[in-house]
Scaffold this active site. Structure first.
Site, PDB file in Angstrom:
ATOM      1  N   ASN A 107      99.110  15.276  60.119  1.00  0.00           N
ATOM      2  CA  ASN A 107      98.066  14.456  60.736  1.00  0.00           C
ATOM      3  C   ASN A 107      97.390  15.172  61.897  1.00  0.00           C
ATOM      4  O   ASN A 107      96.167  15.147  62.040  1.00  0.00           O
ATOM      5  CB  ASN A 107      98.653  13.128  61.227  1.00  0.00           C
ATOM      6  CG  ASN A 107      98.928  12.156  60.099  1.00  0.00           C
ATOM      7  OD1 ASN A 107      98.543  12.389  58.955  1.00  0.00           O
ATOM      8  ND2 ASN A 107      99.591  11.066  60.406  1.00  0.00           N
ATOM      9  N   ARG A 117      89.130  11.082  45.397  1.00  0.00           N
ATOM     10  CA  ARG A 117      90.265  12.011  45.444  1.00  0.00           C
ATOM     11  C   ARG A 117      91.118  11.775  44.202  1.00  0.00           C
ATOM     12  O   ARG A 117      91.505  10.636  43.938  1.00  0.00           O
ATOM     13  CB  ARG A 117      91.125  11.786  46.691  1.00  0.00           C
ATOM     14  CG  ARG A 117      90.420  12.005  48.013  1.00  0.00           C
ATOM     15  CD  ARG A 117      91.416  11.945  49.159  1.00  0.00           C
ATOM     16  NE  ARG A 117      90.773  11.780  50.448  1.00  0.00           N
ATOM     17  CZ  ARG A 117      90.276  12.784  51.179  1.00  0.00           C
ATOM     18  NH1 ARG A 117      90.356  14.016  50.711  1.00  0.00           N
ATOM     19  NH2 ARG A 117      89.713  12.552  52.344  1.00  0.00           N
ATOM     20  N   ARG A 169      86.664  15.094  52.206  1.00  0.00           N
ATOM     21  CA  ARG A 169      87.166  16.116  53.133  1.00  0.00           C
ATOM     22  C   ARG A 169      88.520  16.683  52.716  1.00  0.00           C
ATOM     23  O   ARG A 169      89.455  15.944  52.434  1.00  0.00           O
ATOM     24  CB  ARG A 169      87.253  15.534  54.544  1.00  0.00           C
ATOM     25  CG  ARG A 169      87.651  16.560  55.601  1.00  0.00           C
ATOM     26  CD  ARG A 169      87.641  15.952  56.968  1.00  0.00           C
ATOM     27  NE  ARG A 169      86.283  15.726  57.441  1.00  0.00           N
ATOM     28  CZ  ARG A 169      85.921  14.672  58.158  1.00  0.00           C
ATOM     29  NH1 ARG A 169      86.788  13.736  58.431  1.00  0.00           N
ATOM     30  NH2 ARG A 169      84.679  14.563  58.582  1.00  0.00           N
ATOM     31  N   HIS A 200      82.397   6.412  48.305  1.00  0.00           N
ATOM     32  CA  HIS A 200      83.813   6.104  48.513  1.00  0.00           C
ATOM     33  C   HIS A 200      84.246   4.896  47.695  1.00  0.00           C
ATOM     34  O   HIS A 200      85.417   4.545  47.659  1.00  0.00           O
ATOM     35  CB  HIS A 200      84.037   5.855  50.013  1.00  0.00           C
ATOM     36  CG  HIS A 200      85.465   5.805  50.440  1.00  0.00           C
ATOM     37  ND1 HIS A 200      86.056   4.658  50.923  1.00  0.00           N
ATOM     38  CD2 HIS A 200      86.431   6.754  50.452  1.00  0.00           C
ATOM     39  CE1 HIS A 200      87.319   4.903  51.225  1.00  0.00           C
ATOM     40  NE2 HIS A 200      87.577   6.159  50.944  1.00  0.00           N
ATOM     41  N   TYR A 252     100.973   5.056  48.218  1.00  0.00           N
ATOM     42  CA  TYR A 252     100.009   4.227  48.932  1.00  0.00           C
ATOM     43  C   TYR A 252     100.047   2.799  48.408  1.00  0.00           C
ATOM     44  O   TYR A 252     100.135   2.572  47.197  1.00  0.00           O
ATOM     45  CB  TYR A 252      98.586   4.761  48.757  1.00  0.00           C
ATOM     46  CG  TYR A 252      98.288   6.077  49.434  1.00  0.00           C
ATOM     47  CD1 TYR A 252      99.299   6.893  49.944  1.00  0.00           C
ATOM     48  CD2 TYR A 252      96.980   6.527  49.561  1.00  0.00           C
ATOM     49  CE1 TYR A 252      99.012   8.104  50.563  1.00  0.00           C
ATOM     50  CE2 TYR A 252      96.681   7.734  50.177  1.00  0.00           C
ATOM     51  CZ  TYR A 252      97.704   8.517  50.668  1.00  0.00           C
ATOM     52  OH  TYR A 252      97.410   9.709  51.270  1.00  0.00           O
ATOM     53  N   ARG A 307      96.133  -0.349  60.328  1.00  0.00           N
ATOM     54  CA  ARG A 307      97.148   0.697  60.245  1.00  0.00           C
ATOM     55  C   ARG A 307      96.947   1.789  61.289  1.00  0.00           C
ATOM     56  O   ARG A 307      97.871   2.227  61.944  1.00  0.00           O
ATOM     57  CB  ARG A 307      97.135   1.330  58.859  1.00  0.00           C
ATOM     58  CG  ARG A 307      98.288   2.316  58.622  1.00  0.00           C
ATOM     59  CD  ARG A 307      98.075   3.138  57.377  1.00  0.00           C
ATOM     60  NE  ARG A 307      97.131   4.226  57.585  1.00  0.00           N
ATOM     61  CZ  ARG A 307      96.264   4.655  56.676  1.00  0.00           C
ATOM     62  NH1 ARG A 307      96.202   4.070  55.508  1.00  0.00           N
ATOM     63  NH2 ARG A 307      95.441   5.655  56.933  1.00  0.00           N
ATOM     64  N   HIS A 352      97.226   0.972  52.616  1.00  0.00           N
ATOM     65  CA  HIS A 352      95.926   1.591  52.364  1.00  0.00           C
ATOM     66  C   HIS A 352      94.868   0.595  51.904  1.00  0.00           C
ATOM     67  O   HIS A 352      93.680   0.922  51.875  1.00  0.00           O
ATOM     68  CB  HIS A 352      96.101   2.700  51.310  1.00  0.00           C
ATOM     69  CG  HIS A 352      94.916   3.587  51.141  1.00  0.00           C
ATOM     70  ND1 HIS A 352      94.076   3.516  50.049  1.00  0.00           N
ATOM     71  CD2 HIS A 352      94.416   4.576  51.934  1.00  0.00           C
ATOM     72  CE1 HIS A 352      93.119   4.423  50.161  1.00  0.00           C
ATOM     73  NE2 HIS A 352      93.300   5.084  51.296  1.00  0.00           N
TER      74      HIS A 352
END
Length: 678
Positions: A46, A367, A397, A427, A460, A556, A584
């Site tokens: 992270n 992703r 990213r 997205h 997730y 979160r 998530h």
């Protein structure tokens, strides 16, 4: 109403608070020892991304003398100074926990990371052979002098800096630890390991034969890796631009240098001079650099007692094969991963690729995994003559390189591949199947809160919604038409789409709760997201709190809203849950005076999601589906093991520490994991 910087938390400091919560899981008594290592590794990962993107951006602002103030009214220089203090606190705790946990793992699991001096017998012979046969040929000692300048060092690579004695004095040299071989080396027999840099350090005399090595230190550079893409109107240009920028990442400006305490003062001063970074960008650690190598320890076999009980997602045989279409003709399906299997999503694409009645498949991909079965089935569908349209988001990213590869493979298979709208990331999570049936053309849709990634779906927590709803199908078609062509249709029937409509609708829903309360009715808002940083949304929630609307936020990560502040937010409570699985999903609940509305989707309450991305949220209209999600929210708020509440200073405390009752432990994630296997 007017609000000032003092009414908000700084986004970066709030994000660091999130990592403190992650790190606290490494010391939580409820977590098995090997699982604790995961949280140490996650914190390192992270922070790498944080420095590559967030810190790099602030440094660029500071160097450009841009006096841009953040939501909390802080200048870039002020943010960087405050962040450094908080990052150091996290790092110090992280490296205090690391040896404590490893020493317990050594005792209870007979797993050990050895120093070179501990090697004996066959272990030593193995490492000597490995060094001579594998490592020595690929290592490159880099001397630094008048004729050999300081080398360009790769972002994220671990390096050794040496002082080497020569006839005319002392010279510096660098050895980069290669990343083409595993950093964690398993020793023969048992579960003993040694780090690659430890092996290289103890064999440097072979690289610098005939020279005296005076001292050795470890360091690691993090560079600015945020891509600055100039989007073009032609998709092929964008594809090439992404490929070029990915290659240029290694040339980004340095933003951080980590080093292991013990590096000589002389070497440290030399690095500062050569890398041209100020003191505040250097971070000392007391242990191995880059703890992400710990994932290799976590994967050790035969020590299940040191791991979480295995999660076995529930698979519904009645919702598989061609039955998918039969089931959806009768009812909607709502699944929660990873407790319920993500294979149903994959299978929907697989079945559609083979079904002669399926005419077309359209899907967004943000992703996906490195060996994605969904990509395989989309290619197979095109080969089988289906019309396949795939939006691959090239600007996801740190997944850009992988997505470029997938885009080319899909194109070669005959899929129509698009890269989204200029200036906007896509997205949204949407899969549309067009099927010719006896009574006409039918649309089958999957909408989700998470990515089409079979790997992360095991870790997730996300929702999947399958439906044959006619109006949602029309909306899904509109969505793809807008993404692939020049459609200006904005007459959405059920989907709420960003950037054109989502902010407006969220404002409208919040205002409706305010109006209901002002008329003596019921007003309540529950929002569950990954981040809450958008000033406009926060101000609307403050307005609602002042009007008497009850607001529960489950966030979160970063949250810039201040909760439970008299005269500002006394009706708002902010919670955060960090556990075994990564929360998530995004949930938006509005009481609406008893006629509740509930939405799921891909969008967080962040400016980038509301104004800079194509996002979707969708309504749950079926009473049973809404009941399932509202019960979930109740169960999360019942959690007295992992749930935390925001304090007035922006920190978070475990609910269990706040409660004075002697309650039975309730871990919501474990409850759901066990429930699906009953």
């Amino acid at each position: 109403m007017s609000y000032t910087g003092k009414d908000f938390y700084n986004r970066e400091l709030s994000w660091i608070e999130f990592n403190k919560r992650v790190l606290s899981e490494a010391e939580g008594v409820d977590n098995p020892l090997l699982e604790k290592l995961k949280f140490l590794a996650i914190v390192s990962s992270n922070f790498d991304e944080f420095f590559k993107v967030r810190v790099a951006g602030l440094k660029a602002q500071e160097e450009s003398n841009l006096e841009l103030r953040d939501i909390a009214g802080l200048l870039p220089k002020e943010q960087l100074s405050l962040m450094k203090k908080e990052v150091i606190k996290v790092i110090e705790k992280q490296y205090k926990l690391y040896p404590e946990i490893m020493s317990k793992i050594k005792i209870e699991g007979n797993i050990n990371i050895k120093n070179y001096s501990e090697l004996m017998g066959k272990e030593l012979r193995f490492i000597e052979n490995y060094y001579n046969e594998t490592l020595f040929p690929i290592l490159t000692p880099m001397a630094i002098d008048t004729f050999r300048p300081f080398p360009h060092l790769n972002s994220g690579a671990i390096n050794l800096i040496l002082n080497v004695k020569e006839k005319d004095g002392v010279s510096f040299a660098i050895v980069e630890i290669p990343r083409v071989v595993n950093r964690l080396i398993k020793l023969p027999g048992g579960n003993n390991f040694i780090l690659l840099e430890e092996v290289i350090k103890n064999n440097l005399n072979k690289l610098f034969n005939g020279y005296e090595i005076l001292d050795i230190g470890y360091f690691r550079i993090t560079r600015d890796e945020d891509l600055g893409i100039e989007e073009n109107s032609e998709a092929e240009d964008l594809l090439s631009e992404i490929e070029k920028e990915v290659k240029n990442r290694k040339w980004g400006n340095p933003v951080r240098v980590e080093y292991i305490k013990g590096v000589s003062k002389k070497s440290l001063e030399f690095l500062k001079e050569q890398i041209e970074l100020e003191e505040e960008s250097f971070y000392a650690v007391l242990g191995p650099l880059d703890l992400t190598f710990l994932w290799g320890i976590v994967d050790v076999e035969g020590v299940d007692n040191l791991k979480f009980p295995k999660n076995v997602p529930k698979y519904y045989k009645e919702f598989s094969g061609e039955n998918i279409f039969k089931v959806l003709s009768k009812k909607n399906i709502l699944l929660r991963h990873p407790f319920e299997s993500f294979e149903h999503v994959t299978e929907m694409v697989k079945v559609s690729s083979q079904d002669p009645k399926v005419l077309a498949i359209k899907q967004t991909l943000y992703r996906v995994s490195g060996d994605s079965p969904i990509i395989k089935y989309l290619k197979k569908a095109a080969e089988n003559g289906k019309q396949v349209t795939v939006l691959v988001e090239l600007k996801a990213r740190f997944d850009e390189e992988r997505n470029v590869r997938w885009a080319r493979e899909l194109e070669e298979a005959g899929c129509h591949v698009i890269y989204g709208l200029s200036g906007l990331k896509t997205h949204a999570k949407c899969l549309l199947i067009i099927r010719k049936e006896d009574d006409g053309i039918k649309r089958y849709i999957h909408l989700g809160t998470g990515n089409y990634n079979d790997s992360t779906a095991k870790l997730y927590v996300d929702y999947s919604f399958f439906t044959k709803d006619e109006e949602m199908g029309i909306d899904a078609s509109y969505l793809f038409n807008k993404l692939t062509g020049f459609s200006k249709i904005d007459d959405w029937k059920k989907l709420i789409v960003a950037p054109t409509h989502l902010r407006y609708n969220l404002y409208k829903f919040i205002d409706r709760e305010i109006e209901n309360v002002s008329k003596g009715g019921i007003g309540k808002i529950i929002i569950k997201v990954n981040g809450l940083t958008d000033q406009g949304i926060i101000e609307k929630l403050y307005d609602a709190s002042k009007a008497g609307v009850e607001i529960v936020l489950i966030v979160r990560g970063a949250c810039c809203l201040k909760s439970n502040i008299e005269g500002l937010s006394e009706n708002i409570k902010v919670y955060s849950l960090v556990g075994r699985f990564l929360e998530h999903d995004r949930i938006y609940y509005f009481e609406n005076n008893g006629d509740e509305e509930l939405y799921l989707g891909s969008a967080d309450c962040m400016t980038r999601n509301l104004d800079g991305r194509v996002e979707t949220i969708f309504p749950l209209e079926n009473k049973d589906d809404r009941k399932k999600v509202t019960q979930l929210l109740k169960d999360i708020l019942k959690d007295n093991v992992k749930l935390r509440i925001q304090n007035k200073n922006g920190s978070y405390s475990l609910i269990s520490n706040k409660s004075k009752k002697a309650e039975l432990k309730f871990n919501y994630q474990e409850y759901y994991r066990e429930k699906v296997n009953e």
